[in-house]
Design a protein around this motif. Structure first.
Motif, PDB file in Angstrom:
ATOM      1  N   ASN A 102       2.122   4.437  -1.665  1.00 47.89           N
ATOM      2  CA  ASN A 102       1.578   5.518  -2.752  1.00 47.89           C
ATOM      3  C   ASN A 102       2.698   5.730  -3.794  1.00 47.89           C
ATOM      4  OD1 ASN A 102       0.972   8.467  -3.802  1.00 47.89           O
ATOM      5  ND2 ASN A 102      -0.627   8.195  -2.277  1.00 47.89           N
ATOM      6  N   ARG A 155       0.655  -1.200  -0.065  1.00 50.21           N
ATOM      7  CA  ARG A 155       0.170  -0.080  -0.128  1.00 50.21           C
ATOM      8  C   ARG A 155       0.805   1.277  -0.116  1.00 50.21           C
ATOM      9  NH1 ARG A 155      -5.304  -0.340  -1.296  1.00 50.21           N
ATOM     10  NH2 ARG A 155      -5.367   1.806  -0.453  1.00 50.21           N
ATOM     11  N   GLN A 174      -4.956  11.172  -1.263  1.00 51.93           N
ATOM     12  CA  GLN A 174      -6.097  10.845  -0.570  1.00 51.93           C
ATOM     13  C   GLN A 174      -6.358   9.213  -0.592  1.00 51.93           C
ATOM     14  OE1 GLN A 174      -9.709  12.891  -1.640  1.00 51.93           O
ATOM     15  NE2 GLN A 174      -8.570  14.981  -1.894  1.00 51.93           N
ATOM     16  N   ASN A 175      -5.291   8.551  -1.276  1.00 49.13           N
ATOM     17  CA  ASN A 175      -5.590   7.083  -1.078  1.00 49.13           C
ATOM     18  C   ASN A 175      -4.055   6.451  -1.381  1.00 49.13           C
ATOM     19  OD1 ASN A 175      -7.059   4.544  -1.271  1.00 49.13           O
ATOM     20  ND2 ASN A 175      -6.299   4.416  -3.076  1.00 49.13           N
ATOM     21  N   ASP A 176      -3.455   5.536  -0.742  1.00 50.35           N
ATOM     22  CA  ASP A 176      -2.428   5.070  -0.587  1.00 50.35           C
ATOM     23  C   ASP A 176      -2.514   3.772  -1.620  1.00 50.35           C
ATOM     24  OD1 ASP A 176      -0.757   6.738   0.620  1.00 50.35           O
ATOM     25  OD2 ASP A 176      -1.404   5.756   2.548  1.00 50.35           O
ATOM     26  N   LYS A 216     -10.998   3.040  -1.109  1.00 47.21           N
ATOM     27  CA  LYS A 216      -9.639   2.827  -0.859  1.00 47.21           C
ATOM     28  C   LYS A 216      -9.217   1.533  -1.737  1.00 47.21           C
ATOM     29  CE  LYS A 216      -9.366   4.015   3.994  1.00 47.21           C
ATOM     30  NZ  LYS A 216     -10.686   4.837   4.068  1.00 47.21           N
ATOM     31  N   ALA A 269     -11.154   7.932  -1.985  1.00 47.34           N
ATOM     32  CA  ALA A 269     -10.688   7.851  -0.672  1.00 47.34           C
ATOM     33  C   ALA A 269     -11.447   7.046   0.261  1.00 47.34           C
ATOM     34  CB  ALA A 269     -10.677   9.546  -0.214  1.00 47.34           C
ATOM     35  N   GLN A 270     -12.802   7.133   0.003  1.00 47.80           N
ATOM     36  CA  GLN A 270     -13.792   6.296   0.974  1.00 47.80           C
ATOM     37  C   GLN A 270     -13.670   4.863   0.568  1.00 47.80           C
ATOM     38  OE1 GLN A 270     -17.917   7.351   0.567  1.00 47.80           O
ATOM     39  NE2 GLN A 270     -18.707   6.081   1.755  1.00 47.80           N
ATOM     40  N   ASP A 283      -6.829  -0.774  -4.199  1.00 44.76           N
ATOM     41  CA  ASP A 283      -5.397  -0.777  -4.345  1.00 44.76           C
ATOM     42  C   ASP A 283      -5.066  -0.106  -5.674  1.00 44.76           C
ATOM     43  OD1 ASP A 283      -4.957  -2.813  -2.297  1.00 44.76           O
ATOM     44  OD2 ASP A 283      -6.585  -3.911  -3.299  1.00 44.76           O
TER      45      ASP A 283
END
Length: 241
Positions: A34, A32, A177-179, A154, A151-152, A156
């Protein structure tokens, strides 16, 4: 991941085999991390040379990979041993198959509404064990809303097919906002959905996929003019070295 690079007109391109790149990318996705990937062809490089904001954006990518035989040609003119393209479409297919086998999740953003509509049928059929975190076509007014959905949920992997420079600007703005993986894929959804036919393997193997696309889409001619300009700039860089 092997981090050997070639500087091409001020941009540091990864010089790696496709398989090594994919192995490292999947490891980052598993952890995970970024990750921002730009799949660049000569047209993108020339555009960036004429737009400082775009140049700075793609330089922020974790990996700038050679999507386009022109990049490989340019690297070879400069004396590097770059031999493989790493095309966005090949990366997409590889990640979809791997994601399906390993129960990963993905978000699909971009292309025309009819293309996304077809992907909603094709993805579950071909990749039933891939979790889809969402779909959205490339026609939207509120990018914040889409980023909030990503973001909500998530995912991959976030596949962004908005075309350059829009896809890179979107990724650079919202990637924190998302890894996970964020990658710009140009027209890959069009090919995956069957709306556009990719060149047969013969054309790909002989590095003339660009010619096949030009024959099929003559309106691409003006865009193709970036290639001779790119090669001229490469030769100038070689002389300066």
């Amino acid at each position: 991941m092997e981090n050997k690079k070639v500087n091409i007109l001020g941009f540091d391109f990864l010089n790696s085999s496709f398989n090594n790149f994919m192995d490292g990318l999947k490891e980052r996705i598993n952890q995970r991390q970024n990750t921002f990937v730009v799949t660049a062809n000569p047209e993108i490089v020339v555009a960036a040379l004429n737009d400082n904001q775009y140049a700075e954006t793609i330089k922020k990518a974790d990996y700038l990979v050679p999507d386009g035989v022109g990049i490989v040609m340019g690297a070879n003119i400069l004396g590097s041993d770059m031999s493989e393209r790493i095309t966005g479409y090949d990366v997409l297919l590889d990640l979809l198959a791997w994601g399906n086998q390993n129960h990963k999740s993905a978000y699909f953003l971009g292309a025309k509404p009819e293309v996304i509509a077809d992907l909603k049928t094709i993805i579950p059929q071909k990749y039933p064990d891939l979790s889809v975190a969402g779909y959205h076509d490339g026609y939207f007014n509120d990018s914040d809303e889409i980023a909030a959905e990503i973001a909500q949920n998530k995912p991959d992997m976030v596949f962004v097919a908005l075309g350059f420079p829009k896809q890179e600007y979107f990724i650079e703005k919202y990637r924190q906002q998302n890894d996970g993986l964020w990658i710009g894929l140009g027209g890959s959804f069009d090919v995956l959905s069957g709306h556009v036919q990719r060149a047969p393997q013969f054309w790909i193997n002989h590095r003339i996929e660009w010619l096949y696309r030009l024959i099929k889409e003559p309106t691409r001619f003006k865009r193709m003019l970036a290639l001779p300009k790119f090669i001229r700039l490469i030769k100038k860089q070689k002389k300066q070295k």
